[in-house]
Design a protein around this motif. Sequence first.
Motif, PDB file in Angstrom:
ATOM      1  N   GLU A   1       2.755 -81.440 -28.043  1.00  0.00           N
ATOM      2  CA  GLU A   1       1.747 -81.042 -27.063  1.00  0.00           C
ATOM      3  C   GLU A   1       0.883 -79.903 -27.594  1.00  0.00           C
ATOM      4  O   GLU A   1      -0.337 -79.897 -27.394  1.00  0.00           O
ATOM      5  CB  GLU A   1       2.414 -80.651 -25.744  1.00  0.00           C
ATOM      6  N   ALA A   2       1.493 -78.941 -28.274  1.00  0.00           N
ATOM      7  CA  ALA A   2       0.724 -77.826 -28.834  1.00  0.00           C
ATOM      8  C   ALA A   2      -0.236 -78.318 -29.906  1.00  0.00           C
ATOM      9  O   ALA A   2      -1.400 -77.913 -29.962  1.00  0.00           O
ATOM     10  CB  ALA A   2       1.664 -76.761 -29.409  1.00  0.00           C
ATOM     11  N   ALA A   3       0.239 -79.221 -30.757  1.00  0.00           N
ATOM     12  CA  ALA A   3      -0.621 -79.767 -31.812  1.00  0.00           C
ATOM     13  C   ALA A   3      -1.730 -80.631 -31.219  1.00  0.00           C
ATOM     14  O   ALA A   3      -2.890 -80.558 -31.657  1.00  0.00           O
ATOM     15  CB  ALA A   3       0.205 -80.568 -32.808  1.00  0.00           C
TER      16      ALA A   3
ATOM     17  N   LYS B   1      -5.825 -80.126 -31.495  1.00  0.00           N
ATOM     18  CA  LYS B   1      -6.720 -81.196 -31.940  1.00  0.00           C
ATOM     19  C   LYS B   1      -7.780 -81.482 -30.877  1.00  0.00           C
ATOM     20  O   LYS B   1      -8.966 -81.606 -31.179  1.00  0.00           O
ATOM     21  CB  LYS B   1      -5.937 -82.469 -32.242  1.00  0.00           C
ATOM     22  N   LYS B   2      -7.381 -81.577 -29.607  1.00  0.00           N
ATOM     23  CA  LYS B   2      -8.328 -81.862 -28.526  1.00  0.00           C
ATOM     24  C   LYS B   2      -9.355 -80.740 -28.412  1.00  0.00           C
ATOM     25  O   LYS B   2     -10.557 -81.001 -28.271  1.00  0.00           O
ATOM     26  CB  LYS B   2      -7.600 -82.048 -27.204  1.00  0.00           C
ATOM     27  N   SER B   3      -8.889 -79.517 -28.477  1.00  0.00           N
ATOM     28  CA  SER B   3      -9.819 -78.385 -28.392  1.00  0.00           C
ATOM     29  C   SER B   3     -10.803 -78.416 -29.547  1.00  0.00           C
ATOM     30  O   SER B   3     -11.993 -78.134 -29.376  1.00  0.00           O
ATOM     31  CB  SER B   3      -9.048 -77.067 -28.396  1.00  0.00           C
ATOM     32  N   TYR B   4     -10.322 -78.768 -30.722  1.00  0.00           N
ATOM     33  CA  TYR B   4     -11.205 -78.882 -31.875  1.00  0.00           C
ATOM     34  C   TYR B   4     -12.215 -80.011 -31.669  1.00  0.00           C
ATOM     35  O   TYR B   4     -13.410 -79.844 -31.898  1.00  0.00           O
ATOM     36  CB  TYR B   4     -10.394 -79.116 -33.150  1.00  0.00           C
TER      37      TYR B   4
ATOM     38  N   GLN C   1     -12.747 -69.771 -31.004  1.00  0.00           N
ATOM     39  CA  GLN C   1     -12.473 -70.587 -29.820  1.00  0.00           C
ATOM     40  C   GLN C   1     -11.107 -71.281 -29.895  1.00  0.00           C
ATOM     41  O   GLN C   1     -10.492 -71.558 -28.869  1.00  0.00           O
ATOM     42  CB  GLN C   1     -13.585 -71.619 -29.625  1.00  0.00           C
ATOM     43  N   LEU C   2     -10.650 -71.550 -31.093  1.00  0.00           N
ATOM     44  CA  LEU C   2      -9.359 -72.229 -31.258  1.00  0.00           C
ATOM     45  C   LEU C   2      -8.179 -71.265 -31.341  1.00  0.00           C
ATOM     46  O   LEU C   2      -7.031 -71.702 -31.412  1.00  0.00           O
ATOM     47  CB  LEU C   2      -9.392 -73.113 -32.510  1.00  0.00           C
TER      48      LEU C   2
END
Length: 142
Positions: free
Chosen positions: A97-99, A103-106, A121-122
């Motif tokens: 979930e953290a990974a 990835k989604k935020s990126y 931002q990340l």
Amino acid sequence: MKRYLLTVALCATAVFGLAACSDDDSSASDDATKAAGELCTDLSELKGDNAKLKALDPSSATKEQVEDAVDAVRDDWDSVKENAATMREAERTAVQEAADDLKKSYDDLPDDTTGRDARTQLQPQIQKLEETVTAAATSLNC
């Protein structure tokens, strides 16, 4: 720049995905913490019941006493195995979930985001993944 960050995120997932624990998702983290606590309790019970078995006097112990003590050890071991598996699954889920969140935020960054802005931002997701991996590395210190 996006490819580089995506590659880093995917590599981190691959490297740490097998041993994991996190505060990323409270339920996954809570499950891992609960299972770790239960595992510690189960290990203590296993140790205690094994000591009881060892303490039986061979000259006076009945077969039923030995059988009861062995059964208690077996039951304790079953609990240890179950909680260890539950903990590992919760840890894997938390790291995944953290990974995925990183990835989604990126992926959600605008195309014109600079490297500096992307890194800024990340930061929360990067920090969360770091904490998840650290927790996974120390999760069995009862």
